[in-house]
Structure formats: structure tokens, C-alpha cells
Design a protein around this motif. Structure first.
Motif, PDB file in Angstrom:
ATOM      1  N   ARG A  93      -7.935  40.077  -5.017  1.00  0.00           N
ATOM      2  CA  ARG A  93      -8.118  38.648  -5.283  1.00  0.00           C
ATOM      3  C   ARG A  93      -9.146  38.497  -6.388  1.00  0.00           C
ATOM      4  NH1 ARG A  93     -11.641  34.547  -3.537  1.00  0.00           N
ATOM      5  NH2 ARG A  93     -10.702  32.520  -3.910  1.00  0.00           N
ATOM      6  N   ASP A  94      -8.795  37.704  -7.393  1.00  0.00           N
ATOM      7  CA  ASP A  94      -9.689  37.393  -8.505  1.00  0.00           C
ATOM      8  C   ASP A  94     -10.410  36.093  -8.159  1.00  0.00           C
ATOM      9  OD1 ASP A  94     -10.940  36.669 -10.856  1.00  0.00           O
ATOM     10  OD2 ASP A  94      -9.148  36.833 -12.099  1.00  0.00           O
ATOM     11  N   GLN A  95     -11.703  36.163  -7.942  1.00  0.00           N
ATOM     12  CA  GLN A  95     -12.463  34.983  -7.537  1.00  0.00           C
ATOM     13  C   GLN A  95     -12.525  33.931  -8.631  1.00  0.00           C
ATOM     14  OE1 GLN A  95     -15.270  35.217  -4.670  1.00  0.00           O
ATOM     15  NE2 GLN A  95     -15.095  37.418  -4.332  1.00  0.00           N
ATOM     16  N   HIS A  96     -12.213  34.325  -9.872  1.00  0.00           N
ATOM     17  CA  HIS A  96     -12.157  33.355 -10.968  1.00  0.00           C
ATOM     18  C   HIS A  96     -10.791  32.694 -11.041  1.00  0.00           C
ATOM     19  CE1 HIS A  96     -15.669  35.319 -13.384  1.00  0.00           C
ATOM     20  NE2 HIS A  96     -16.019  34.990 -12.165  1.00  0.00           N
ATOM     21  N   GLY A  97      -9.793  33.286 -10.387  1.00  0.00           N
ATOM     22  CA  GLY A  97      -8.464  32.706 -10.348  1.00  0.00           C
ATOM     23  C   GLY A  97      -7.693  32.773 -11.647  1.00  0.00           C
ATOM     24  N   VAL A 110      -5.817  35.183 -13.046  1.00  0.00           N
ATOM     25  CA  VAL A 110      -5.079  36.440 -12.990  1.00  0.00           C
ATOM     26  C   VAL A 110      -4.112  36.609 -14.153  1.00  0.00           C
ATOM     27  CG1 VAL A 110      -3.348  37.704 -11.658  1.00  0.00           C
ATOM     28  CG2 VAL A 110      -5.336  36.749 -10.516  1.00  0.00           C
ATOM     29  N   SER A 147       0.867  40.076 -11.242  1.00  0.00           N
ATOM     30  CA  SER A 147       0.483  38.817 -10.595  1.00  0.00           C
ATOM     31  C   SER A 147       1.454  38.502  -9.464  1.00  0.00           C
ATOM     32  CB  SER A 147       0.503  37.680 -11.621  1.00  0.00           C
ATOM     33  OG  SER A 147       0.329  36.446 -10.965  1.00  0.00           O
ATOM     34  N   GLU A 169       1.768  35.541  -8.271  1.00  0.00           N
ATOM     35  CA  GLU A 169       2.118  34.130  -8.417  1.00  0.00           C
ATOM     36  C   GLU A 169       3.624  33.926  -8.630  1.00  0.00           C
ATOM     37  OE1 GLU A 169       0.766  30.231 -10.998  1.00  0.00           O
ATOM     38  OE2 GLU A 169       0.310  32.226 -11.768  1.00  0.00           O
ATOM     39  N   ASP A 211      -4.147  33.608  -7.528  1.00  0.00           N
ATOM     40  CA  ASP A 211      -5.385  34.342  -7.791  1.00  0.00           C
ATOM     41  C   ASP A 211      -5.350  35.772  -7.241  1.00  0.00           C
ATOM     42  OD1 ASP A 211      -5.374  33.478  -5.153  1.00  0.00           O
ATOM     43  OD2 ASP A 211      -7.493  32.944  -5.129  1.00  0.00           O
TER      44      ASP A 211
END
Length: 130
Positions: free
Chosen positions: A66-70, A72, A89, A91, A99
Motif C-alpha cells: 500500500r502506497d500511503q501517498h496513493g 501508485v 497497480s 486499481e 493505492d
């Protein structure tokens, strides 16, 4: 002229030759390498402040980050410029997981390969922090 059956047969033959060449012990060693290298990569990535493991579950050679900045898509789209395929990704298949990205580490990846990926992710953390 080629057709799908010929191509499938060639791929099946290739897999058979590879597995026969490895033998039972070699297959076990390849599996162990995949396991060790993927867990090493997951630990190194999780040590970066921007990234966390998506789930605390057992895995073999694929894991979700998980990318905490969202960000991806942007992160992964820039990776080929550094000669990396940093992940996929999620998504596309799961819009609610925009994310998250999937990372795969096989026996073919070396420690320097893994360190390049970690360094890329670390650099992206510093250059594109929100």
C-alpha cells in the motif's frame, strides 16, 4: 504458418524441459529462492515510511504493497525510465485499491535488482512526497 495449438505445445515442451532439468531437488531450491527473495524485498519495502504491507498474510513470491501517498499509477509509470517494472497497480481490477500495487519476486531477481527497486521507491518517496 503458426497457430495457437503449436504455440501451446511449444510452451508445454519448454516447461517440461525446465522442470525435468531442475528435478525434484532443483525445484525445491527454486521455490526456496523465490520465498527468501520475495520476503527480503517485502521487508525492505516495508521499511520505507511511505509503504506498508497491504495484509499480514503468508505469501510465496507475490505480495501487495500500500502506497500511503496513493499515487501508485504515477509511481509505477515512472519506473520504466529507471529500467524497472516496479509492480502492477491493482486499481485496474479493484478501483477501491487504487493505492495498492502487486510486487512479484522470482528466483531470477538478484539482491542488487531488489536493492535497485527499493532505492527507486525510496527516491520517489523523497522527490514526490506530498
Amino acid at each position: 504458418t503458426s497457430n495457437i495449438c503449436t504455440n501451446q505445445g511449444l510452451l508445454a515442451l519448454r516447461a517440461t524441459v525446465y522442470l525435468a532439468t531442475l528435478g525434484p531437488q532443483g525445484l525445491r531450491e527454486v521455490a526456496d529462492l523465490c520465498l527468501q527473495k520475495s520476503h527480503y524485498a517485502a521487508q525492505r519495502i516495508a521499511a520505507l515510511p511511505r509503504f506498508t504491507p497491504a495484509w499480514n498474510v503468508p505469501f510465496f513470491k507475490e505480495f501487495v504493497v500500500r502506497d500511503q501517498h496513493g499515487a501508485v499509477r504515477e509511481l509505477l509509470n515512472r519506473a520504466p525510465q529507471s529500467g524497472l517494472l516496479a509492480g502492477v497497480s491493482l486499481e485496474t481490477w479493484y478501483p477501491e485499491w487504487a493505492d495498492h500495487f502487486l510486487v512479484t519476486v522470482t528466483e531470477k531477481r538478484t539482491q542488487p535488482d531488489i536493492e535497485r527497486l527499493v532505492q527507486y521507491l525510496a527516491d520517489e518517496t523523497h522527490t514526490n512526497s506530498k
